[in-house]
Scaffold this motif. Sequence first.
Motif, mmCIF file in Angstrom:
data_model
loop_
_atom_site.group_PDB
_atom_site.id
_atom_site.type_symbol
_atom_site.label_atom_id
_atom_site.label_comp_id
_atom_site.label_asym_id
_atom_site.label_seq_id
_atom_site.Cartn_x
_atom_site.Cartn_y
_atom_site.Cartn_z
ATOM 1 N N LEU A 1 12.725 27.559 -37.747
ATOM 2 C CA LEU A 1 11.708 27.948 -36.768
ATOM 3 C C LEU A 1 12.032 27.258 -35.445
ATOM 4 O O LEU A 1 12.269 26.040 -35.419
ATOM 5 N N ILE B 1 8.205 19.169 -35.992
ATOM 6 C CA ILE B 1 7.341 20.305 -36.322
ATOM 7 C C ILE B 1 6.957 21.005 -35.019
ATOM 8 O O ILE B 1 7.129 20.445 -33.925
ATOM 9 N N LEU B 2 6.432 22.218 -35.133
ATOM 10 C CA LEU B 2 5.909 22.948 -33.984
ATOM 11 C C LEU B 2 4.391 23.030 -34.092
ATOM 12 O O LEU B 2 3.812 22.703 -35.129
ATOM 13 N N TYR C 1 2.788 25.982 -39.992
ATOM 14 C CA TYR C 1 3.963 25.135 -39.817
ATOM 15 C C TYR C 1 3.929 23.943 -40.771
ATOM 16 O O TYR C 1 4.970 23.553 -41.315
ATOM 17 N N LYS D 1 6.816 23.224 -43.457
ATOM 18 C CA LYS D 1 7.538 21.952 -43.512
ATOM 19 C C LYS D 1 7.484 21.366 -44.918
ATOM 20 O O LYS D 1 8.489 20.816 -45.407
ATOM 21 N N PHE E 1 12.689 22.650 -38.030
ATOM 22 C CA PHE E 1 12.177 23.086 -36.737
ATOM 23 C C PHE E 1 13.090 22.622 -35.603
ATOM 24 O O PHE E 1 13.764 21.596 -35.716
#
Length: 329
Positions: free
Chosen positions: A141, A176-177, A213, A217, A223
């Motif tokens: 991602l 992470i996003l 997200y 994860k 990410f």
Amino acid sequence: MQSDTRTISEHCRSANLKTERVRIAITLPTFRRPEHLIATLDSLEALNAGDEAAVVVMDNDAEVLEGAAAAAEWLKTARLKGMVIVAHQRGNCHAYNAGWQTALQTFPELEHIAVIDDDELATPGWLDRLRKTAERTGADLVGGPQTPVFSDPSLERWRKHPVFQPHYDRTGPVPILYSSGNVMISRAVLDAMPRPFLDPAFNFIGGGDSDFYRRAKARGFTFAWCAEAAVMETLPSRRTEFSWLNARSLRNGAISAIIEKRQDPGVAGRLRRMGKSVALLLASPVRGVKMWARTGSAVAGLYHLQVAAGRLMAEAGLVNEQYRNPESN
């Protein structure tokens, strides 16, 4: 898997859409912004992505269908091919889920889904930069910045407020996003994640993307961030009013507490969350003064206090549904 026609219906598609050639589906949710929707579509067409890219417009207003009608007319003459669907259930999570499900069903060779919102414009090279970052980093991602464009130039001073700042400033792997307004997701992620992709519980408060997200994860997906793949987000003047900024900041705090609760339920988890929220509240005056000094804005200086308050309010079940009335958002 078949579409549920009670919740998703196809409005139209390009006459010569070659579904077998599409590798990237650009999903574009819309709700009562037909004029800006066309501007967004124009920016996507300018990318000159060829047959390997197609757009899927998801109109989330099944009653009026302004967006669907505008996009259908646009597709008649556009070089960029695609389709328009109607997500009959209200809520941004329902709209995203409808678009992602439709893309998976329609394009057999799909490799990625990209997302852009109907108040955003793609910058030159946007799609290619996201894809190249995914290839270079191996990330599943990849996100990019949503650069604010204020309707009134005199409002530029608000750019430094935390709610308008990107989460990262350098291209490369990230933990992470947080936002789905500018992201590319590999098909492997969508094939692996349970349906619905975004939890409808977040429909009107936001945070469905952050929750997605987090779950991705937990399944081992990775990410990255592409600082060069920006979209330009058009911001009406009301988003610089204190009432909107306060509501957004409180909401951000509430979402963080809700997601932490899902990760760590039970009494012990609640005590840990409460302890963290109180610690953030106690630290907020010092952090706020630093933010004020850095941005020159006393309103921005309130952000950490508002986030802490939002977390505590969420523990009491008080969560602002900022997306319930889109016209005032």
